[in-house]
Design a protein around this motif. Sequence first.
Motif, short mmCIF file in Angstrom:
data_model
loop_
_atom_site.label_atom_id
_atom_site.label_comp_id
_atom_site.label_asym_id
_atom_site.label_seq_id
_atom_site.Cartn_x
_atom_site.Cartn_y
_atom_site.Cartn_z
N LEU A 88 -5.83 5.34 -8.57
CA LEU A 88 -4.45 5.31 -8.06
C LEU A 88 -4.42 5.17 -6.54
O LEU A 88 -3.62 4.41 -5.99
CB LEU A 88 -3.70 6.55 -8.51
N LEU A 89 -5.30 5.87 -5.86
CA LEU A 89 -5.38 5.76 -4.40
C LEU A 89 -5.81 4.36 -3.97
O LEU A 89 -5.27 3.81 -3.00
CB LEU A 89 -6.32 6.82 -3.82
N SER A 90 -6.75 3.80 -4.69
CA SER A 90 -7.21 2.45 -4.38
C SER A 90 -6.07 1.44 -4.58
O SER A 90 -5.86 0.55 -3.75
CB SER A 90 -8.39 2.09 -5.29
N HIS A 91 -5.33 1.61 -5.65
CA HIS A 91 -4.21 0.71 -5.92
C HIS A 91 -3.11 0.90 -4.87
O HIS A 91 -2.48 -0.07 -4.44
CB HIS A 91 -3.67 0.95 -7.33
N ARG A 92 -2.92 2.12 -4.44
CA ARG A 92 -1.93 2.39 -3.39
C ARG A 92 -2.28 1.64 -2.11
O ARG A 92 -1.42 1.07 -1.45
CB ARG A 92 -1.86 3.89 -3.13
N LYS A 93 -3.57 1.64 -1.78
CA LYS A 93 -4.03 0.94 -0.57
C LYS A 93 -3.74 -0.55 -0.69
O LYS A 93 -3.29 -1.19 0.27
CB LYS A 93 -5.52 1.19 -0.35
N ILE A 94 -3.98 -1.12 -1.85
CA ILE A 94 -3.71 -2.54 -2.08
C ILE A 94 -2.23 -2.83 -1.91
O ILE A 94 -1.84 -3.80 -1.26
CB ILE A 94 -4.20 -2.97 -3.49
N LEU A 95 -1.38 -1.97 -2.47
CA LEU A 95 0.07 -2.16 -2.34
C LEU A 95 0.51 -2.05 -0.89
O LEU A 95 1.35 -2.83 -0.42
CB LEU A 95 0.82 -1.15 -3.21
N GLN A 96 -0.06 -1.11 -0.15
CA GLN A 96 0.28 -0.96 1.26
C GLN A 96 -0.13 -2.20 2.06
O GLN A 96 0.61 -2.64 2.94
CB GLN A 96 -0.38 0.29 1.84
N GLU A 97 -1.29 -2.77 1.74
CA GLU A 97 -1.73 -4.00 2.41
C GLU A 97 -0.80 -5.16 2.09
O GLU A 97 -0.49 -5.98 2.96
CB GLU A 97 -3.17 -4.33 2.01
N GLN A 98 -0.33 -5.23 0.85
CA GLN A 98 0.60 -6.29 0.47
C GLN A 98 1.93 -6.14 1.21
O GLN A 98 2.51 -7.14 1.66
CB GLN A 98 0.84 -6.28 -1.04
N ILE A 99 2.40 -4.91 1.34
CA ILE A 99 3.64 -4.66 2.08
C ILE A 99 3.49 -5.09 3.53
O ILE A 99 4.37 -5.76 4.08
CB ILE A 99 4.04 -3.17 1.98
N LEU A 100 2.38 -4.72 4.14
CA LEU A 100 2.12 -5.09 5.53
C LEU A 100 2.10 -6.61 5.69
O LEU A 100 2.71 -7.16 6.60
CB LEU A 100 0.80 -4.47 6.01
N TRP A 101 1.42 -7.29 4.78
CA TRP A 101 1.34 -8.75 4.83
C TRP A 101 2.74 -9.36 4.70
O TRP A 101 3.10 -10.29 5.42
CB TRP A 101 0.43 -9.28 3.72
N MET A 102 3.55 -8.83 3.76
CA MET A 102 4.90 -9.35 3.57
C MET A 102 5.77 -9.10 4.80
O MET A 102 6.56 -9.96 5.20
CB MET A 102 5.55 -8.71 2.34
N GLN A 103 5.62 -7.93 5.42
CA GLN A 103 6.39 -7.63 6.62
C GLN A 103 6.00 -8.57 7.77
O GLN A 103 6.86 -9.05 8.49
CB GLN A 103 6.18 -6.18 7.05
N GLN A 104 4.71 -8.85 7.90
CA GLN A 104 4.26 -9.78 8.93
C GLN A 104 4.79 -11.19 8.66
O GLN A 104 5.19 -11.90 9.59
CB GLN A 104 2.73 -9.79 9.00
N THR A 105 4.78 -11.58 7.41
CA THR A 105 5.29 -12.90 7.03
C THR A 105 6.78 -13.00 7.35
O THR A 105 7.24 -14.02 7.89
CB THR A 105 5.05 -13.17 5.53
N LEU A 106 7.53 -11.97 7.04
CA LEU A 106 8.97 -11.96 7.35
C LEU A 106 9.22 -12.03 8.86
O LEU A 106 10.13 -12.71 9.33
CB LEU A 106 9.63 -10.72 6.78
N HIS A 107 8.40 -11.32 9.61
CA HIS A 107 8.54 -11.29 11.06
C HIS A 107 8.28 -12.68 11.67
O HIS A 107 8.95 -13.08 12.60
CB HIS A 107 7.59 -10.25 11.66
N GLU A 108 7.32 -13.37 11.12
CA GLU A 108 6.99 -14.72 11.62
C GLU A 108 8.10 -15.67 11.30
O GLU A 108 8.45 -16.57 11.95
CB GLU A 108 5.69 -15.20 11.01
#
Length: 107
Positions: free
Chosen positions: A87-107
Amino acid sequence: MKKFYAIGEVSKIMGVSVQALRYYAKINLLEPEYISPRTGYRYYTYEQFHFIDRIKYLQKFGFSLDEIRTLLKWEEQGESKLLQNALLSHRKILQEQILWMQQTLHE
């Protein structure tokens, strides 16, 4: 005495399609408690609603059915450390996806 619920009742109560419940049985994720040898009807118990709810919950977080089968097996066997690490590993993956999406939106 256990009360049995027909697959259609379970579908309505739990918000899961009949096809999904049949597929869960096919892939050994969740077997009906009883299958009538005469009619082939599938019946579930109230206790199995917990597992259906768990499956839905884990799917919501992006786990595949294969991963869910493993997680539920670990939970059933009391392997809380393995479950927690997954679950912690999956949480990290989800957090990375959120960060990537936020960066994409910012660009």
